[in-house]
Design an enzyme around this catalytic site. Structure first.
Site, short mmCIF file in Angstrom:
data_model
loop_
_atom_site.label_atom_id
_atom_site.label_comp_id
_atom_site.label_asym_id
_atom_site.label_seq_id
_atom_site.Cartn_x
_atom_site.Cartn_y
_atom_site.Cartn_z
N LYS A 1 32.12 9.34 34.86
CA LYS A 1 30.74 9.83 34.94
C LYS A 1 30.62 10.97 35.94
CE LYS A 1 28.39 5.56 33.54
NZ LYS A 1 29.55 4.63 33.42
N HIS B 1 25.92 10.18 33.18
CA HIS B 1 25.74 8.84 32.64
C HIS B 1 25.17 8.94 31.23
CE1 HIS B 1 25.23 4.71 32.15
NE2 HIS B 1 24.58 4.38 33.25
#
Length: 411
Positions: free
Chosen positions: A333, A338
């Site tokens: 990430k 995300h």
């Protein structure tokens, strides 16, 4: 019990519009963060995101008329599936009722929901599109894929927030392992970058307000201040091992374990004791029959939020004991942002490719150590290590924990 292998993948991501472009970016440590262009962010405090750039659904093989009747998250899933099916090659003789599709979204057609709500408020319910409902619901990507490819087996959408993609992979794994399916397309898709979602996540304190793209998503770093909203899709083709071998499939890795638990603690915050996440990791290793010391890489949930990394570090220590200090860990990430319901799918793919190539992707942007996060987070860049097993963690709002354990395939 059947063995289950990964024989193809498809990715649409902020760092690449196919699997190899995505993987090349992770190996090179390239992020996909930039100022928001999907909408005018003047009214929200968040100015940057991890958008999918250059995505044209028609160029990706989706009929123009059909594309207009799909939310962006479904378009992402269809495009990822097109890559997956092309790379899978000839599937041979298949019983359509033994091919499943477990593809979902953590939120569903949020852009459709927002746009149609604006239309409703301005013009009334009679002006809503007849496609409003089928475009917004979280199971429609799976439904559209079934229609396109004619697969008639198990078809449903696991919705568990940020654990959605990983749960979908795990449930597909179990369906094949237990003999109910021969093949299954699994994973997640998400398209949440709109004023409504960014405003909501920002108001709850989940997103970073930073505008420094090179220090935007910095998991495990002491200066982390929230996650970066991402979007895209990550799909995998799971297949029964003997069938895959018989047709000469290109096997990327084997899925050998899956753990699913819940913290039963808080609607958004993780359990500070890490008990639920640790139990999911332990369950995945137990199913595979391996010791913690055999795991050579963990792809952490690692959202770049103050609480997540502290609690996930505690959970890893709880599951791995003293070996926690020796196992390499990273959060991809730090490059993709995300991707919410799609995160578990793309991160499982990252683990499969890490095992295939002997390359562990880094935690990009990590600079300032945190005394609460004192493990090996691969901060120096991609690490060339041939791991035998890799764990992928996904932790979602509602306390949902999903852990996938993959094994290197040696032929």
């Amino acid at each position: 019990m059947k063995r289950v292998v990964i024989t193809s993948t498809g990715v649409i991501s902020p760092v690449g519009l196919n699997t190899e472009a995505f993987w090349d970016s992770l190996k090179a440590g390239r992020h996909g963060f930039s100022p928001i262009t999907s909408f005018d962010p003047a009214r929200v405090p968040v100015k940057c995101a991890a958008e999918v750039k250059g995505f044209d659904p028609v160029a990706m093989g989706i009929n123009k008329k059909d594309a207009r009747r799909m939310d962006r998250y479904t378009q992402f899933a269809m495009a990822a599936a097109a890559e997956l099916m092309e790379k899978a090659g000839d599937l041979g003789e298949v019983d359509p009722y033994r091919v499943g599709i477990l593809v979902s979204s953590g939120i569903g057609g949020l852009m459709t929901t927002l746009n149609e709500h604006i239309k409703y408020m301005e013009k009334g319910p009679e002006r809503l599109s007849v496609f409003t409902i089928p475009m917004m619901i979280s199971n429609m990507a799976a439904g559209q894929l079934a229609i396109k490819y004619g697969f008639k087996g198990d078809n449903f959408a696991v919705v568990s927030a940020c654990a959605t993609g990983a749960h979908s992979v795990g449930e597909g794994f179990r369906k094949i392992k237990d003999g109910y399916l021969d093949l299954c397309i699994v994973g997640g898709s998400e398209a949440p970058i709109c004023e409504y979602a960014v405003g909501g996540f920002a108001n709850m304190g989940a997103l970073t307000f930073s505008t420094d793209c090179d220090r935007l998503s910095i998991p495990f770093d002491k200066e982390r201040s929230g996650f970066v909203m991402g979007e895209g899709a990550g799909l995998l083709l799971l297949e029964e091992y003997e069938r895959a071998r018989a047709r000469g499939a290109n096997i990327l890795a084997e899925v050998v374990g899956y753990g699913a638990t819940d913290d039963a603690y808080h609607i958004t915050g993780p359990d500070p004791e890490g008990a639920g996440a640790a139990a999911a990791m332990t369950a995945a290793m137990r199913e595979a029959g391996i010791a913690p010391q055999q795991v050579g890489y963990i792809n952490a949930h690692g959202t770049s939020t103050p609480l997540n990394e502290k609690c996930e570090t505690v959970a890893i220590k709880r599951a791995f004991g003293e070996y926690a200090y020796r196992v390499p860990i990273s959060s991809t990430k730090s490059m993709t942002g995300h991707m919410l319901g799609a995160a578990g799918g793309v991160e499982a793919i990252a683990c499969a490719l890490a095992l295939r190539d002997g390359i562990l992707p880094p935690t990009l942007g990590y600079k300032v150590p945190d005394e609460d996060c004192d493990l090996d987070y691969i901060p120096e860049g991609a690490r060339h290590v041939q791991a035998e097993y890799a764990l992928s963690n996904a932790l979602g709002f509602g306390g949902h924990n999903a852990c996938l354990l993959l094994k290197r395939y040696e032929g």
